[in-house]
Scaffold this motif. Structure first.
Motif, PDB file in Angstrom:
ATOM      1  N   THR A  96      -3.400 -80.304-159.335  1.00  0.00           N
ATOM      2  CA  THR A  96      -4.779 -80.428-159.696  1.00  0.00           C
ATOM      3  C   THR A  96      -4.790 -81.201-161.328  1.00  0.00           C
ATOM      4  N   LEU A  97      -5.491 -82.002-161.953  1.00  0.00           N
ATOM      5  CA  LEU A  97      -5.565 -82.389-162.989  1.00  0.00           C
ATOM      6  C   LEU A  97      -7.025 -82.318-163.656  1.00  0.00           C
ATOM      7  N   GLN A  98      -7.079 -81.913-164.857  1.00  0.00           N
ATOM      8  CA  GLN A  98      -8.511 -81.847-165.558  1.00  0.00           C
ATOM      9  C   GLN A  98      -8.364 -82.207-166.849  1.00  0.00           C
ATOM     10  N   PRO A  99      -9.266 -83.086-167.433  1.00  0.00           N
ATOM     11  CA  PRO A  99      -9.372 -83.363-168.807  1.00  0.00           C
ATOM     12  C   PRO A  99      -9.684 -82.268-169.854  1.00  0.00           C
ATOM     13  N   GLY A 100      -8.508 -82.021-170.721  1.00  0.00           N
ATOM     14  CA  GLY A 100      -8.354 -80.907-171.340  1.00  0.00           C
ATOM     15  C   GLY A 100      -9.275 -81.416-172.947  1.00  0.00           C
ATOM     16  N   ALA A 101      -8.555 -80.812-174.028  1.00  0.00           N
ATOM     17  CA  ALA A 101      -9.076 -81.105-175.142  1.00  0.00           C
ATOM     18  C   ALA A 101      -9.051 -82.557-175.502  1.00  0.00           C
ATOM     19  N   GLU A 102      -9.897 -83.238-176.378  1.00  0.00           N
ATOM     20  CA  GLU A 102      -9.872 -84.576-176.831  1.00  0.00           C
ATOM     21  C   GLU A 102      -8.582 -84.748-177.749  1.00  0.00           C
ATOM     22  N   THR A 103      -8.039 -85.974-177.713  1.00  0.00           N
ATOM     23  CA  THR A 103      -6.671 -86.258-178.147  1.00  0.00           C
ATOM     24  C   THR A 103      -6.753 -87.794-178.604  1.00  0.00           C
ATOM     25  N   GLN A 104      -5.847 -88.012-179.295  1.00  0.00           N
ATOM     26  CA  GLN A 104      -5.797 -89.400-179.464  1.00  0.00           C
ATOM     27  C   GLN A 104      -4.306 -90.023-179.230  1.00  0.00           C
ATOM     28  N   ALA A 105      -4.187 -90.889-178.022  1.00  0.00           N
ATOM     29  CA  ALA A 105      -2.924 -91.448-177.676  1.00  0.00           C
ATOM     30  C   ALA A 105      -2.284 -92.129-178.707  1.00  0.00           C
ATOM     31  N   ASP A 106      -0.904 -91.970-178.599  1.00  0.00           N
ATOM     32  CA  ASP A 106      -0.240 -92.604-179.633  1.00  0.00           C
ATOM     33  C   ASP A 106       0.372 -93.878-179.031  1.00  0.00           C
ATOM     34  N   GLU A 107       0.827 -95.160-179.826  1.00  0.00           N
ATOM     35  CA  GLU A 107       1.307 -96.069-179.123  1.00  0.00           C
ATOM     36  C   GLU A 107       2.112 -96.214-178.024  1.00  0.00           C
ATOM     37  N   SER A 108       3.131 -95.113-178.077  1.00  0.00           N
ATOM     38  CA  SER A 108       4.118 -95.223-177.060  1.00  0.00           C
ATOM     39  C   SER A 108       3.411 -94.834-175.549  1.00  0.00           C
ATOM     40  N   ILE A 109       2.367 -93.918-175.579  1.00  0.00           N
ATOM     41  CA  ILE A 109       1.618 -93.893-174.397  1.00  0.00           C
ATOM     42  C   ILE A 109       0.871 -94.997-173.641  1.00  0.00           C
ATOM     43  N   LYS A 110       0.215 -95.680-174.886  1.00  0.00           N
ATOM     44  CA  LYS A 110      -0.417 -96.869-174.465  1.00  0.00           C
ATOM     45  C   LYS A 110       0.446 -97.742-173.904  1.00  0.00           C
ATOM     46  N   ALA A 111       1.666 -98.000-174.342  1.00  0.00           N
ATOM     47  CA  ALA A 111       2.548 -98.933-174.014  1.00  0.00           C
ATOM     48  C   ALA A 111       2.801 -98.532-172.618  1.00  0.00           C
ATOM     49  N   LEU A 112       2.955 -97.489-172.237  1.00  0.00           N
ATOM     50  CA  LEU A 112       3.389 -96.876-170.893  1.00  0.00           C
ATOM     51  C   LEU A 112       2.110 -97.348-169.810  1.00  0.00           C
TER      52      LEU A 112
END
Length: 325
Positions: A96-112
């Motif tokens: 199962t997957l839930q949205p947790g705390a708000e966060t700011q994705a870094d550039e490496s995650i955006k690239a993936l």
């Protein structure tokens, strides 16, 4: 936390999960969204009963889908909260997957995230372009981040052994009607309207031999299928690599799938593709031999070659209406 943005994040995660790699492109997963939670379930009707009797490859495929959802959830601004195998009484419920705390994705995650729909499985030799050692090191770290181990095989002798085991397994499976019929089930002829399986355009009509030779599945089964591209002349093996885990439980298989997708997306961001060779791992005697002789006692979950290809291929996935319940 805005309700609308949460819903968008959940929808985007499931939509992206469709593009995860899976054995023979079986896409053996279903999803459901209830309130603020995604449930990932195994679609056992799509399990390979002969090649994958234990369900190991199915769970690796679903693990890749899970990592994809985690990546998109992060890009949508939420820390993914994941529970793997949350209910022993429901074995088909994998996570199962839930949205947790708000966060700011870094550039490496955006690239993936940007590679999710661009990543492609390759089924031939690679161009004679080296894969940088620094990139291989980063791929090793990516697998370790998910609890698995990626080992590039640097010894020519070891690569020859892995190729020989692949050849032996392919030869045995080709003589077994059960294996052949299972491959045929997931092979799609030219012009097929199906949105799963391996399309005729997904492999070269006449693939040149790599040295050492890593045989591919015979999806054409006697027909003149396959794409006609210059890529068929590419013979470089690329970098052979083994993905292993310390254990061999269902949890380990899902972890291996998450590690695999992390590796593939990062490689894709640098123009590197992967060719998979699972034949030897589908025969328990050969898999155990590899574990003891080549994997330092760890359990091999995937054999792959990493390299550069200039062959642009399309891909296909089932619509959301078929996978959301």
């Amino acid at each position: 936390m805005a309700i609308r943005s949460v819903k968008h994040a959940l929808d985007a995660a499931v939509d992206a999960a469709r593009w995860a790699p899976s054995v023979h492109n079986t896409q053996p997963w279903t999803f459901s969204i209830s309130e603020n939670e995604i449930s990932l379930r195994a679609d056992t009707d799509r399990k390979l009963r002969v090649e994958d009797a234990s369900g190991r490859e199915l769970l690796i495929s679903c693990g890749a889908a899970l990592y994809t959802m985690r990546t998109v959830m992060s890009c949508e601004g939420f820390e993914p909260v994941v529970r793997v195998l949350p209910d022993p009484d429901r074995p088909s419920l994998l996570a199962t997957l839930q949205p947790g705390a708000e966060t700011q994705a870094d550039e490496s995650i955006k690239a993936l995230s940007g590679e999710i729909e661009r990543r492609r499985t390759h089924r031939a030799g690679f161009a004679d372009v080296p894969v940088p050692d620094k990139l291989i090191d980063r791929l090793v770290s990516a697998a370790a981040d998910e609890g698995a181990k990626l080992t590039p095989v640097r010894s020519d002798a070891a690569v020859n052994v892995i190729a020989a085991l692949t050849q032996a397994a392919q030869g045995v499976q080709a003589q077994d009607q059960r294996f052949s019929l299972e491959v045929i089930r997931w092979a799609r002829p030219p012009g097929s309207g199906r949105s799963d399986g391996v399309p005729a355009e997904g492999y070269p009509r006449e693939a040149a031999r790599t040295e050492p030779h890593f045989p591919q599945r015979d999806y054409a089964w006697g027909h003149d299928w396959g794409s006609q591209t210059n890529q068929g002349a590419s013979t470089a093996t690329g970098v052979a690599a083994l993905l292993t885990t310390r254990g061999d439980s269902r949890q380990d298989w899902i972890d291996a799938g998450q590690a695999l997708q992390h590796v593939l997306l990062h490689a894709s961001a640098y123009g590197v593709s992967a060719a998979f060779h699972t034949q030897a791992l589908e025969m328990e005697l050969l898999r155990e031999f590899m574990r003891q002789e080549l994997c330092s006692g760890e359990y091999p979950q995937m054999i792959m070659r990493l390299g550069v290809t200039f062959d642009e291929k399309g891909s296909m996935r089932r619509p959301l209406s078929e996978i959301i319940w």
